[in-house]
Enzyme design. Structure first.
Site, PDB file in Angstrom:
ATOM      1  N   THR A 138       0.828  -1.213   0.000  1.00 40.32           N
ATOM      2  CA  THR A 138       0.000   0.000   0.000  1.00 40.32           C
ATOM      3  C   THR A 138       0.858   1.257   0.000  1.00 40.32           C
ATOM      4  O   THR A 138       0.677   2.142  -0.846  1.00 40.32           O
ATOM      5  CB  THR A 138      -0.931  -0.002   1.223  1.00 40.32           C
ATOM      6  N   VAL A 139       1.783   1.359   0.942  1.00 37.96           N
ATOM      7  CA  VAL A 139       2.584   2.580   1.043  1.00 37.96           C
ATOM      8  C   VAL A 139       3.600   2.670  -0.089  1.00 37.96           C
ATOM      9  O   VAL A 139       3.784   3.735  -0.690  1.00 37.96           O
ATOM     10  CB  VAL A 139       3.290   2.660   2.410  1.00 37.96           C
ATOM     11  N   LYS A 197       6.513   1.868  12.041  1.00 38.46           N
ATOM     12  CA  LYS A 197       6.467   2.232  13.466  1.00 38.46           C
ATOM     13  C   LYS A 197       7.018   1.131  14.363  1.00 38.46           C
ATOM     14  O   LYS A 197       7.618   1.425  15.403  1.00 38.46           O
ATOM     15  CB  LYS A 197       5.039   2.585  13.882  1.00 38.46           C
ATOM     16  N   GLU A 251       9.165  10.226   9.487  1.00 45.33           N
ATOM     17  CA  GLU A 251       7.972  11.056   9.683  1.00 45.33           C
ATOM     18  C   GLU A 251       6.683  10.256   9.570  1.00 45.33           C
ATOM     19  O   GLU A 251       5.735  10.460  10.335  1.00 45.33           O
ATOM     20  CB  GLU A 251       7.957  12.208   8.663  1.00 45.33           C
ATOM     21  N   GLY A 278       0.749   9.093  10.107  1.00 47.71           N
ATOM     22  CA  GLY A 278       0.555   9.065   8.653  1.00 47.71           C
ATOM     23  C   GLY A 278       1.001  10.366   8.011  1.00 47.71           C
ATOM     24  O   GLY A 278       2.175  10.719   8.020  1.00 47.71           O
ATOM     25  N   ILE A 306       0.272  13.394   8.958  1.00 48.23           N
ATOM     26  CA  ILE A 306       0.374  14.535   9.869  1.00 48.23           C
ATOM     27  C   ILE A 306       1.853  14.823  10.157  1.00 48.23           C
ATOM     28  O   ILE A 306       2.571  13.937  10.619  1.00 48.23           O
ATOM     29  CB  ILE A 306      -0.338  14.256  11.208  1.00 48.23           C
ATOM     30  N   LYS A 309       3.405   4.161  18.676  1.00 46.86           N
ATOM     31  CA  LYS A 309       3.518   5.546  18.212  1.00 46.86           C
ATOM     32  C   LYS A 309       3.822   6.506  19.359  1.00 46.86           C
ATOM     33  O   LYS A 309       4.658   7.402  19.218  1.00 46.86           O
ATOM     34  CB  LYS A 309       2.227   5.951  17.496  1.00 46.86           C
TER      35      LYS A 309
END
Length: 412
Positions: free
Chosen positions: A11-12, A100, A124, A129, A131, A200
């Site tokens: 996905t990413v 993460k 980051e 995500g 933000i 997180k």
């Protein structure tokens, strides 16, 4: 020309390729260099696609290609991600990751390698995500002593709780809807049990303190026990229920936890609904600030990854990432944390049960729902968790008290 390699085309990873395909010219302009994706590491082949000729199945093709200056790890999990990232850094390649789990467990070690090599390990996208939160903590808020971080750090659970509150859905129905919409995995444990948010907040607290916070030391509780009735009570209190990751630093202690919490509708985090995330930070100079946006999703996360790639390109052979040491932070035992708790008590004799509550929590007022004639609720005094637990255990032995149906922390 700067060559990069992407580890993983899920996905990413596919989102990163898509972002480059859409905004290549503006990305190159911001990086002040042309960026080229030279390799994509994946177990699969993609015949007939635009990436067909970029695919490699051998990580060594990337590791030993000196033209590859930046490795982008978006595979997820600890292995082989950790091995690949560590080898890349030791080889002198900067690394960008959205992982993460990797950052929470090995962040201090990998940052140390990057600093020694004068390259960068950037992450980051590992929290929030799309933000921007790691960069502000690393750069914009460095003049502050951060003494509180509180956040809604998981979009899946926030979506479920929003549906339970706004659409009067049960937990099971809201989870099913989240899965149908692709917000929750088939096995949603990492989200609904709070593990994702725990990792997180460990990353954020490590950055804020400059020392390693072990996520396994953080008390973690999920949302599976939250019911529609809990929301009915919260409504009478002009409040709502959120899964909060909370870290606070006092003069002597640091504590952190992840758990459902009742918060007033006036709290800034109360209006954060659906799949949105928010991080609320208090510093001794800046005061209160909040970061808000979509905490997950293909393109928001990919956007954060690409922003780190640009940063890595702009700072080749210069380490810019705040360093947190491998020295471990001692997190205050959860039993010793002082809290308020909302407690639902089922009774078989109201007067006896009321007297029992007053015996152990004399300042508490009972909360009743017209729709329920066999239970009431109350909010405890501000005490240590262990003291509240002991009192509730004693309360259960009193005449008139049938059971305790739920306990939820209250953030005031």
């Amino acid at each position: 020309m700067v060559d990069i390699a992407i580890l993983g085309y899920g996905t990413v990873g596919s989102g990163v390729v898509e972002v480059f395909g859409t905004n290549q010219a503006s990305i190159n302009k911001k990086a002040v260099e042309d960026i080229r994706i030279k390799y994509i590491l994946d177990l699969r082949d993609f015949p007939g696609t635009d990436i067909e000729n970029l695919i490699t199945h051998d990580f060594n093709d990337i590791l030993f290609d000196d033209d590859v200056k930046i490795v982008v790890e978006v595979m997820g999990g600890l292995e082989p991600a950790y091995t690949f990232v560590k080898k890349s850094l030791l080889r002198g390649k900067s690394v960008v990751t959205s992982n993460k789990e990797l950052v929470a467990k090995y962040g201090a070690e990998l940052l140390e390698i990057a600093r020694d090599k004068n390259i960068n390990f950037l992450f980051e996208a590992s929290v929030g995500g799309g933000i921007p939160i790691i960069r502000p903590l690393n750069q914009s808020l460095t003049a502050d002593e951060i003494y509180e971080i509180m956040g809604i750090l998981n979009g899946t659970t926030n979506y479920i709780l929003t549906k339970m509150e706004k659409s009067n859905m049960s937990f099971d129905d809201a989870l099913k809807l989240a899965q149908e919409k692709g917000y929750a995995e088939r096995n949603p444990a990492a989200d609904v049990e709070g593990f994702d948010a725990c990792r997180k907040i460990a990353i954020l607290l490590s950055l804020a303190l400059g020392q390693h916070v072990d996520f396994e030391d953080i008390y973690t509780e999920g949302i599976t026990k939250i019911t529609k009735t809990d929301f009915d009570y919260a409504k009478t209190l002009d409040s709502t229920i959120k899964l909060l990751a909370v870290s606070k630093k006092t003069e002597h202690d640091v504590f952190s936890r992840v758990s459902p919490a009742i918060i007033s509708k006036e709290h800034p985090l109360a209006v954060v609904n659906n799949v949105f995330n928010a991080i609320f930070i208090k510093g001794n100079v800046i005061g209160e600030v909040m970061f808000y946006g979509k905490g997950a999703g293909k393109l928001p996360t990919a956007s954060a990854v690409v922003a780190d790639i640009v940063d890595a390109v702009k700072h080749m052979q210069r380490n810019i990432m705040h360093f947190w040491s491998t020295e471990k932070v001692n997190i205050l035992n959860n039993d010793d944390v002082v809290v308020y708790k909302f407690v639902r008590v089922a009774y078989n004799d109201f007067i006896s049960a009321e007297n029992a509550v007053k015996k152990y929590f004399p300042t508490s007022e009972l909360i009743k729902l017209d729709s329920l004639n066999d239970e009431f609720a109350f909010i405890t005094s501000f005490e240590k968790e262990i003291d509240i637990t002991n009192k509730l255990n004693s309360l259960l032995k009193e005449n008139g008290v049938a059971e305790i149906r739920n306990i939820i922390r209250v953030e005031k």
